[in-house]
Design an enzyme around this catalytic site. Structure first.
Site, mmCIF file in Angstrom:
data_model
loop_
_atom_site.group_PDB
_atom_site.id
_atom_site.type_symbol
_atom_site.label_atom_id
_atom_site.label_comp_id
_atom_site.label_asym_id
_atom_site.label_seq_id
_atom_site.Cartn_x
_atom_site.Cartn_y
_atom_site.Cartn_z
ATOM 1 C CD GLU A 1 37.933 33.536 48.777
ATOM 2 O OE1 GLU A 1 37.595 33.034 49.499
ATOM 3 O OE2 GLU A 1 37.359 34.991 48.102
ATOM 4 C CG HIS B 1 42.214 39.575 41.454
ATOM 5 N ND1 HIS B 1 41.495 40.540 42.646
ATOM 6 C CD2 HIS B 1 41.757 38.094 41.849
ATOM 7 C CE1 HIS B 1 40.532 40.220 43.547
ATOM 8 N NE2 HIS B 1 40.482 38.510 43.891
ATOM 9 C CG HIS C 1 41.549 34.290 44.474
ATOM 10 N ND1 HIS C 1 41.448 33.851 43.718
ATOM 11 C CD2 HIS C 1 42.041 35.333 45.186
ATOM 12 C CE1 HIS C 1 40.540 35.028 43.359
ATOM 13 N NE2 HIS C 1 40.467 35.780 44.589
ATOM 14 C CG HIS D 1 36.787 36.561 41.682
ATOM 15 N ND1 HIS D 1 35.825 36.384 43.155
ATOM 16 C CD2 HIS D 1 38.206 37.567 42.298
ATOM 17 C CE1 HIS D 1 37.066 36.767 44.338
ATOM 18 N NE2 HIS D 1 37.998 36.727 43.665
ATOM 19 C CD GLU E 1 55.087 22.161 25.377
ATOM 20 O OE1 GLU E 1 55.401 22.851 26.654
ATOM 21 O OE2 GLU E 1 55.549 22.189 24.220
#
Ligand code: 2HA
Ligand code: ZN
Length: 275
Positions: free
Chosen positions: A116, A142, A140, A211, A170
């Site tokens: 990525e 999952h 990133h 994803h 919150e």
């Protein structure tokens, strides 16, 4: 000092393990990049080896020219990053034009930066501009509740933000701008990179449908905390919905209450997501 003893390395290695233990990084899932400070570079540069080959980015990031990034390895496992950081992590530098990168440390054994990387660099460039250089980490993961919820909620930023804000008081403090939602796209490609970059103008956490999540933070604690908050809120919403026979939760935080919370903390919520 050297890379292995530097604070930035210790923080990133810790983040890899924390995310794994929370169930966010099956196999080689997820990736992290960190835009290093002058202080980090001073701590690490005795280990740098320059002279490697340059690799062109899909899209140049002129504002980031000459900067250094610590990145996770493509195919690497967060679970074991602490065992051999010099193979699990790498430091890359961008050329002055911000259009190519080369490795200056790590990824030992011939590794490549995260698949990525183009998405990370575009995201860094966008948040560098929007947040005046205050954000340094792109993360990133999952996360299971987020991915599960993306099989139930429409891929719509307003729908998601309202669901997440309404079941945890919150949430709105952690992400007053709300979350962006990207419909299903091929991971690691130029399309998800561009669409995510465009959304990062107004938010710093993006749901990648079926994803995971892609988020920006000032440092590891900030990026990790943001992802953790979104994931927890998604979990509360899912559990409440399941407990209510699949119907929407009943007693939730109202728009008026969300405004009160924001007033208490001096925050401006994204008005587009309030009624
Ligand atoms: O392991 O998670 O999205 C890499 C990924 C790609
Ligand atoms: Zn992924």
């Amino acid at each position: 000092m050297g890379v292995l003893e530097a604070d930035c390395t210790r923080h990133i290695v810790r983040m890899c393990g924390d995310g794994f233990r929370l169930g966010w990084h099956e196999s080689n899932g997820g990736n992290i990049s960190y835009r290093m400070t002058e202080h980090d570079i001073a701590a690490c540069e005795e280990d740098f080896v320059s002279g490697g080959s340059w690799h062109e980015l899909d899209e140049a990031a002129p504002a980031l020219g000459g900067m250094h990034f610590m990145v996770t390895r493509s195919g690497g496992h967060m679970r074991s990053a602490h065992i051999d950081p010099a193979s699990s992590l790498g430091i890359i530098e961008l050329d002055e034009a911000g259009s190519s990168w080369r490795l200056v440390w790590g990824l030992e054994g011939g590794g490549k930066p995260t698949s990525e990387l183009p998405t990370h660099i575009m995201a860094h460039a966008r948040r560098f501009e929007v947040a005046n250089g205050d954000e340094r980490v792109i993360y990133h993961a999952h996360c299971p509740n987020i991915v599960t919820l993306s099989t139930l909620l429409a891929p719509n930023s307003r729908v998601w933000t309202r669901a997440l804000w309404s079941c945890m008081t919150e949430s709105v403090v952690f992400f007053p701008q709300g979350v962006g939602v990207v419909p299903w796209m091929v991971p690691g490609g130029p399309e998800i990179a561009r669409v995510s970059r465009d959304m990062l103008v107004w938010c710093r956490a993006i749901i990648w449908t079926q994803h995971g999540i892609f988020a920006s933070g000032q440092n590891c604690d900030d990026a990790f905390g943001l992802v953790h908050a979104v994931e927890k809120a998604a979990g509360y919403y899912l559990t409440a919905r399941a407990a209510n026979g699949g119907k929407d939760p009943i007693y939730t935080v109202s728009d008026e209450q969300l405004r009160q919370v924001c007033a208490r903390y001096g925050l401006a919520p994204n008005e587009e997501f309030l009624d």
